[in-house]
Structures are given as structure tokens and as C-alpha cells.
Design a protein around this motif. Structure first.
Motif, PDB file in Angstrom:
ATOM      1  N   TYR A   1       0.722  -1.255   0.001  1.00 56.06           N
ATOM      2  CA  TYR A   1      -0.141   0.065  -0.054  1.00 56.06           C
ATOM      3  C   TYR A   1       0.813   1.276   0.023  1.00 56.06           C
ATOM      4  O   TYR A   1       2.026   1.067   0.472  1.00 56.06           O
ATOM      5  CB  TYR A   1      -0.891  -0.076   1.017  1.00 56.06           C
ATOM      6  CG  TYR A   1      -0.267   0.071   2.567  1.00 56.06           C
ATOM      7  CD1 TYR A   1      -0.177   1.371   3.169  1.00 56.06           C
ATOM      8  CD2 TYR A   1       0.245  -0.987   3.150  1.00 56.06           C
ATOM      9  CE1 TYR A   1       0.381   1.323   4.434  1.00 56.06           C
ATOM     10  CE2 TYR A   1       0.829  -0.777   4.423  1.00 56.06           C
ATOM     11  CZ  TYR A   1       0.871   0.422   5.085  1.00 56.06           C
ATOM     12  OH  TYR A   1       1.599   0.330   6.317  1.00 56.06           O
ATOM     13  N   ASP A   2       0.143   2.267  -0.232  1.00 54.91           N
ATOM     14  CA  ASP A   2       0.914   3.782  -0.392  1.00 54.91           C
ATOM     15  C   ASP A   2       0.413   4.331   1.022  1.00 54.91           C
ATOM     16  O   ASP A   2      -0.549   4.747   1.107  1.00 54.91           O
ATOM     17  CB  ASP A   2       0.295   4.421  -1.653  1.00 54.91           C
ATOM     18  CG  ASP A   2       1.069   5.874  -1.670  1.00 54.91           C
ATOM     19  OD1 ASP A   2       1.534   6.338  -0.788  1.00 54.91           O
ATOM     20  OD2 ASP A   2       0.814   6.463  -2.655  1.00 54.91           O
ATOM     21  N   PRO A   3       1.356   4.431   1.774  1.00 53.53           N
ATOM     22  CA  PRO A   3       1.032   5.110   3.152  1.00 53.53           C
ATOM     23  C   PRO A   3       0.803   6.609   3.045  1.00 53.53           C
ATOM     24  O   PRO A   3      -0.033   7.315   3.922  1.00 53.53           O
ATOM     25  CB  PRO A   3       2.684   4.917   3.864  1.00 53.53           C
ATOM     26  CG  PRO A   3       3.485   4.808   2.995  1.00 53.53           C
ATOM     27  CD  PRO A   3       2.877   4.342   1.508  1.00 53.53           C
ATOM     28  N   SER A   4       0.727   7.345   1.838  1.00 54.12           N
ATOM     29  CA  SER A   4       0.357   8.568   1.746  1.00 54.12           C
ATOM     30  C   SER A   4      -1.125   8.669   1.215  1.00 54.12           C
ATOM     31  O   SER A   4      -1.842   9.554   1.370  1.00 54.12           O
ATOM     32  CB  SER A   4       1.117   9.237   0.643  1.00 54.12           C
ATOM     33  OG  SER A   4       0.662   8.570  -0.591  1.00 54.12           O
ATOM     34  N   LYS A   5      -1.580   7.358   1.029  1.00 52.80           N
ATOM     35  CA  LYS A   5      -3.066   7.437   0.618  1.00 52.80           C
ATOM     36  C   LYS A   5      -3.931   6.530   1.681  1.00 52.80           C
ATOM     37  O   LYS A   5      -5.132   6.752   1.645  1.00 52.80           O
ATOM     38  CB  LYS A   5      -3.240   6.741  -0.641  1.00 52.80           C
ATOM     39  CG  LYS A   5      -2.476   7.487  -1.880  1.00 52.80           C
ATOM     40  CD  LYS A   5      -2.885   6.730  -3.392  1.00 52.80           C
ATOM     41  CE  LYS A   5      -2.158   7.558  -4.443  1.00 52.80           C
ATOM     42  NZ  LYS A   5      -2.377   7.179  -5.635  1.00 52.80           N
ATOM     43  N   ILE A   6      -3.294   5.592   2.440  1.00 52.85           N
ATOM     44  CA  ILE A   6      -4.019   4.981   3.334  1.00 52.85           C
ATOM     45  C   ILE A   6      -2.991   4.492   4.442  1.00 52.85           C
ATOM     46  O   ILE A   6      -1.985   4.216   4.136  1.00 52.85           O
ATOM     47  CB  ILE A   6      -4.652   3.442   2.692  1.00 52.85           C
ATOM     48  CG1 ILE A   6      -5.388   2.732   3.680  1.00 52.85           C
ATOM     49  CG2 ILE A   6      -3.569   2.499   2.065  1.00 52.85           C
ATOM     50  CD1 ILE A   6      -6.368   1.797   2.936  1.00 52.85           C
TER      51      ILE A   6
END
Length: 234
Positions: free
Chosen positions: A112-117
Motif C-alpha cells: 500500500y501507499d502510506p500517503s493514501k491509506i
């Protein structure tokens, strides 16, 4: 044994229609989406500094076909890989894991992208995706390979997992105590190719229709504002 305790060599198209509705009904009906702890998980801030990077969460929550299908819906999740972890047998096959003797659980690596979730939001999805109070089973899928488990990649993931489990238990979010185990990820083994994207490629199979689809519908209702199509129009 594999899904519904059918021998591993017999695929899901052979599952009787008598068993299928029972499995769907066996899934938990507790709605934790209105609890303070769930709201705290869901509203946790993303990490803007993580833009352009990726992280991984590893969860076991019953059948990995179900878990993969649900988490793929979330905005910010870039890839989900089905596999096995937590056991003592190197490079296990699906048939070996189905015997329940390898110690491995069916699990998913969620990239996952930690800037989005945030990891907190992924934990919220984990607790909705299955019943964390069922010991070594989910519905009619029975065995240690179907256990509820969080395999953490770092100290912060461990802290958050244990913190939210404690809070959910204190709030009595479920009728029974959470049995989810929290342990470090050691080795993750990717499952055979035919397990990857299983639901999208086999949506008309009985297990998909009667077990995965109802769970997916519930999951989408809870996370309707966090689904990919909400932002992409796809």
C-alpha cells in the motif's frame, strides 16, 4: 483439508449447494463500524511523507481468496499477494498447507501507499473482513491454516495491532474476545499462480458466489468512501 473440508484435489465447483448457504450464514454479523475504536482506526491520518513509497501489511483472516478480494477494493492498496506464512515448512504447496500440518496460515501481503491509506485504516479493514473471535476457522473453513493473525513488519505495526485489539476487547466490540495473534513476519511464501486474483478470474464458481460475494458486499458498504472506484470512476 481445503475449503469446506473438501479434499485438496477437488476444486470448489464440486462443493454442494447444501453447504454453501451455511458457510455464508456462518460469517459474523457484528457491526463494529460504529464503535469509537473503529472510528479511530478509520480516521487515522495518512503519512504525507510516504508519497511515492510503499509499505506492506501481512494479515491472515481465513480464506486468502476472500481477504485478497476485499483489500484490493481500497484506495491506496496497490497490490495484494496471496500466500502462506507463520509455519515451519519451507516453500509449502497449497495442498500441504491444507493438511494443517505445516503450521502456515493462508495470508495476504498487502502492498500500500502510506500517503493514501494508513496502517490503522488497514487494521480497520482487517477487523471487518472476518470474524477475529473465531479460533482456527472462518465459517466452514476449519483448521489452523484459517486462523486470525497479524504478522507485523516493524515495531510500530506491532504496537498499533496490539493497541487496537486491546481497545476493541475493552469496548466489547464483539460478543466474544478477539483471538487474533500478533507475531513478527518471518518468511512469506507466495501461493501458486491460480490463487492470485482468484475471485476476479473465477467469480462464477460456487465458493465465490456464496461465500466471497456476500463478504465483499458487506465490506464495500462499510468502506464505501474508501473504495478505488469512488475516486477513479472505474
Amino acid at each position: 483439508m481445503s475449503k469446506f473440508q473438501i479434499p485438496a484435489g477437488i476444486k470448489n465447483c464440486c462443493i454442494t449447494l447444501l453447504l454453501l448457504p451455511l458457510a455464508a450464514c456462518a460469517q459474523h454479523r457484528t457491526d463494529i463500524s460504529h464503535t469509537p475504536t473503529f472510528k479511530a482506526m478509520e480516521e487515522a491520518k495518512n503519512n504525507p511523507a510516504g508519497s511515492g513509497t510503499s509499505d506492506t501489511a501481512t494479515f491472515a483472516a481465513g480464506c486468502f481468496w476472500c481477504v485478497e478480494t476485499q483489500f484490493k477494493q481500497l484506495e491506496g492498496v496497490t497490490k495484494v499477494v496471496s500466500g502462506f506464512t507463520g509455519g515451519h515448512v519451507p516453500n509449502p504447496s497449497y495442498e500441504e498447507v491444507c493438511t494443517g500440518t505445516t503450521g502456515h496460515a493462508e495470508a495476504c501481503n498487502i502492498i500500500y501507499d502510506p500517503s493514501k491509506i494508513s496502517y490503522d485504516e488497514l487494521l480497520a479493514a482487517f477487523f471487518v473482513a472476518h470474524d477475529p473471535t473465531q479460533l482456527n476457522r472462518q465459517g466452514n473453513d476449519v483448521g489452523t491454516q484459517y486462523r486470525s493473525a497479524i504478522f507485523y513488519h516493524n515495531a510500530e505495526q506491532k504496537r498499533l495491532a496490539e493497541y487496537y485489539i486491546k481497545r476493541l476487547d475493552e469496548e466489547k466490540a464483539y460478543p466474544s474476545k478477539i483471538v487474533t495473534t500478533v507475531s513478527p513476519l518471518t518468511q512469506f511464501y507466495r501461493a501458486e499462480d491460480y490463487h492470485q486474483d482468484y475471485y476476479s478470474r473465477n467469480g462464477n464458481q460456487p465458493y465465490c458466489l456464496f461465500v466471497i460475494a456476500p463478504k465483499l458486499d458487506k465490506f464495500k458498504k462499510v468502506f464505501k468512501d474508501k473504495l478505488k472506484h469512488q475516486k477513479t470512476g472505474g
